[in-house]
Write a protein that holds these residues in place. Structure first.
Motif, PDB file in Angstrom:
ATOM      1  N   LYS A 229      40.521   4.528 -44.512  1.00 50.19           N
ATOM      2  CA  LYS A 229      41.742   4.000 -45.107  1.00 50.19           C
ATOM      3  C   LYS A 229      42.633   5.164 -45.524  1.00 50.19           C
ATOM      4  O   LYS A 229      42.187   6.065 -46.257  1.00 50.19           O
ATOM      5  N   PRO A 230      43.894   5.172 -45.075  1.00 50.92           N
ATOM      6  CA  PRO A 230      44.778   6.294 -45.402  1.00 50.92           C
ATOM      7  C   PRO A 230      45.145   6.304 -46.885  1.00 50.92           C
ATOM      8  O   PRO A 230      45.375   5.265 -47.498  1.00 50.92           O
ATOM      9  N   MET A 231      45.193   7.508 -47.426  1.00 53.36           N
ATOM     10  CA  MET A 231      45.563   7.705 -48.824  1.00 53.36           C
ATOM     11  C   MET A 231      46.830   8.555 -48.884  1.00 53.36           C
ATOM     12  O   MET A 231      47.074   9.398 -48.021  1.00 53.36           O
ATOM     13  N   VAL A 232      47.620   8.316 -49.907  1.00 51.59           N
ATOM     14  CA  VAL A 232      48.839   9.096 -50.109  1.00 51.59           C
ATOM     15  C   VAL A 232      48.783   9.714 -51.505  1.00 51.59           C
ATOM     16  O   VAL A 232      48.218   9.130 -52.426  1.00 51.59           O
ATOM     17  N   PRO A 233      49.343  10.921 -51.668  1.00 52.81           N
ATOM     18  CA  PRO A 233      49.346  11.542 -52.994  1.00 52.81           C
ATOM     19  C   PRO A 233      50.319  10.818 -53.921  1.00 52.81           C
ATOM     20  O   PRO A 233      51.261  10.177 -53.445  1.00 52.81           O
ATOM     21  N   PRO A 234      50.075  10.912 -55.227  1.00 50.72           N
ATOM     22  CA  PRO A 234      48.983  11.631 -55.894  1.00 50.72           C
ATOM     23  C   PRO A 234      47.663  10.873 -55.753  1.00 50.72           C
ATOM     24  O   PRO A 234      47.633   9.649 -55.663  1.00 50.72           O
ATOM     25  N   TYR A 235      46.572  11.650 -55.753  1.00 50.28           N
ATOM     26  CA  TYR A 235      45.241  11.091 -55.601  1.00 50.28           C
ATOM     27  C   TYR A 235      44.618  10.932 -56.984  1.00 50.28           C
ATOM     28  O   TYR A 235      44.368  11.912 -57.684  1.00 50.28           O
ATOM     29  N   THR A 236      44.371   9.671 -57.356  1.00 49.63           N
ATOM     30  CA  THR A 236      43.782   9.376 -58.667  1.00 49.63           C
ATOM     31  C   THR A 236      42.294   9.139 -58.486  1.00 49.63           C
ATOM     32  O   THR A 236      41.877   8.179 -57.832  1.00 49.63           O
ATOM     33  N   VAL A 237      41.500  10.031 -59.077  1.00 45.43           N
ATOM     34  CA  VAL A 237      40.043   9.963 -58.966  1.00 45.43           C
ATOM     35  C   VAL A 237      39.503   9.473 -60.306  1.00 45.43           C
ATOM     36  O   VAL A 237      39.724  10.118 -61.344  1.00 45.43           O
ATOM     37  N   LEU A 238      38.812   8.342 -60.270  1.00 43.42           N
ATOM     38  CA  LEU A 238      38.189   7.787 -61.468  1.00 43.42           C
ATOM     39  C   LEU A 238      36.687   7.946 -61.347  1.00 43.42           C
ATOM     40  O   LEU A 238      36.112   7.697 -60.273  1.00 43.42           O
ATOM     41  N   ALA A 239      36.064   8.343 -62.450  1.00 38.19           N
ATOM     42  CA  ALA A 239      34.607   8.534 -62.457  1.00 38.19           C
ATOM     43  C   ALA A 239      34.050   7.968 -63.749  1.00 38.19           C
ATOM     44  O   ALA A 239      34.557   8.251 -64.841  1.00 38.19           O
ATOM     45  N   VAL A 240      33.009   7.162 -63.614  1.00 34.48           N
ATOM     46  CA  VAL A 240      32.333   6.589 -64.781  1.00 34.48           C
ATOM     47  C   VAL A 240      31.186   7.510 -65.169  1.00 34.48           C
ATOM     48  O   VAL A 240      30.415   7.961 -64.311  1.00 34.48           O
ATOM     49  N   GLY A 241      31.091   7.795 -66.465  1.00 36.69           N
ATOM     50  CA  GLY A 241      30.031   8.662 -66.979  1.00 36.69           C
ATOM     51  C   GLY A 241      30.317   9.027 -68.421  1.00 36.69           C
ATOM     52  O   GLY A 241      31.234   8.482 -69.048  1.00 36.69           O
ATOM     53  N   ASP A 242      29.550   9.951 -68.934  1.00 40.80           N
ATOM     54  CA  ASP A 242      29.786  10.459 -70.295  1.00 40.80           C
ATOM     55  C   ASP A 242      31.088  11.239 -70.283  1.00 40.80           C
ATOM     56  O   ASP A 242      31.155  12.356 -69.761  1.00 40.80           O
ATOM     57  N   GLY A 243      32.144  10.657 -70.845  1.00 39.87           N
ATOM     58  CA  GLY A 243      33.484  11.194 -70.713  1.00 39.87           C
ATOM     59  C   GLY A 243      33.616  12.674 -71.012  1.00 39.87           C
ATOM     60  O   GLY A 243      33.951  13.489 -70.145  1.00 39.87           O
ATOM     61  N   LYS A 244      33.327  13.044 -72.253  1.00 34.25           N
ATOM     62  CA  LYS A 244      33.496  14.447 -72.655  1.00 34.25           C
ATOM     63  C   LYS A 244      32.515  15.354 -71.921  1.00 34.25           C
ATOM     64  O   LYS A 244      32.881  16.443 -71.469  1.00 34.25           O
TER      65      LYS A 244
END
Length: 300
Positions: A229-244
């Motif tokens: 699937k084509p992506m266009v900038p800006p690229y928003t990367v979300l990650a679940v985990g211990d935030g800090k």
């Protein structure tokens, strides 16, 4: 009375005064006879020779007129032929456009069908995990990307530089003559995602596309494809985990330093923030072609 014979009186004719240019006889002769006699004779002879035929100048004019008529005839015939063929060409063009529109519509319908089938497969997989896997099945669904997840984590936005053709020292890409150093490439996103996984991320998505163990980040020309699937900038990367903890671990990792080098050297824009709750959608479908569950029991 005889006298002496008388002679008629002699009338003296007055002499004319001399010409003022009498002393310039050569110049006077040139002016009075400007055309040399030889030239005059040649002109008379040429005229006599051509007296019985058509003058050459008239022939040239007639030839030019005939050529112009022929050229006009050719142009007229060509224009008439083009006018006759124009409707045929226009009709063929319209038919081609209609065919393209029809095929595009068919392709859109097929793509919609594929998306619906993929969603149906994903829903059936999630239902099967709930029915047969129990708590362990739910965990497997989370880790495999088969179910939607949410929780604390980080948000990383990566965007192209304002001037995509700028250059800098310390090429983090390990290449020379890089004409698009200010652009985010597929290998950059690969390092970012791998760095987040290594730093403790439990689930990752790019522009709403959930990543799984089978996901691929590739390039197609100047576009970046995530699972095709084509992506266009800006690229928003979300990650679940211990935030800090996830943010700190990523920034100090080799991949985090690589991203910082891209920012300092080429102006690639980045923004990392800790989020209290991020939501990641389920992957469209998880297709396992090789792996099979192990039936062997572990030994104590």
């Amino acid at each position: 009375m005889c006298g002496m014979p008388q002679h008629p009186p002699v009338r003296s004719t007055p002499t004319r005064p001399p010409r003022p240019d009498a002393s310039m006889s050569l110049l006077t002769n040139v002016m009075d006879h400007s055309l040399d006699e030889g030239y005059a004779e040649a002109a008379a002879r040429k005229k006599a020779e051509n007296a019985g035929g058509m003058p050459k100048t008239l022939r040239a004019k007639v030839g030019l007129a005939v050529g112009l008529v022929l050229a006009a005839l050719v142009v007229t015939v060509g224009a008439a032929q083009a006018r006759i063929e124009a409707p045929v060409v226009a009709k063929e063009r319209e038919e081609l456009i209609d065919r393209i529109d029809h095929e595009n519509a068919v392709a859109d319908e097929l793509e919609d069908d594929v998306d619906e089938l993929r969603d149906d497969v994903g829903a059936r997989q999630r239902e099967a995990l709930k029915q047969h896997g129990g708590e362990r099945g739910e965990l497997v669904g989370i880790l495999s990307g088969a179910v939607e997840v949410h929780g604390p984590g980080v948000k990383l936005v990566v965007d192209d530089a304002q001037a995509a053709d700028q250059s800098g020292d310390g090429d983090a890409r390990e290449t020379s003559g890089f004409s698009d150093t200010g652009r985010v490439r597929d290998r950059d996103l690969q390092r970012v995602v791998n760095g987040l996984w290594a730093s403790g991320a439990e689930a990752v998505s790019i522009n709403g596309q959930r990543l799984t163990a089978l996901s691929a980040i590739r390039a197609a020309g100047d576009a970046i494809l995530v699972d095709n699937k084509p992506m266009v900038p800006p690229y928003t990367v979300l990650a679940v985990g211990d935030g800090k903890g996830l943010s700190s671990a990523f920034e100090s990792s080799a991949d985090g330093l690589y991203l910082e080098a891209l920012h300092e050297s080429y102006g690639i824009r980045t923004a990392l923030s800790v989020e209290d709750d991020v939501r990641l959608p389920a992957a469209p479908s998880v297709i396992v072609r090789t792996a099979e569950p192990s039936t062997e029991k572990g030994t104590s």
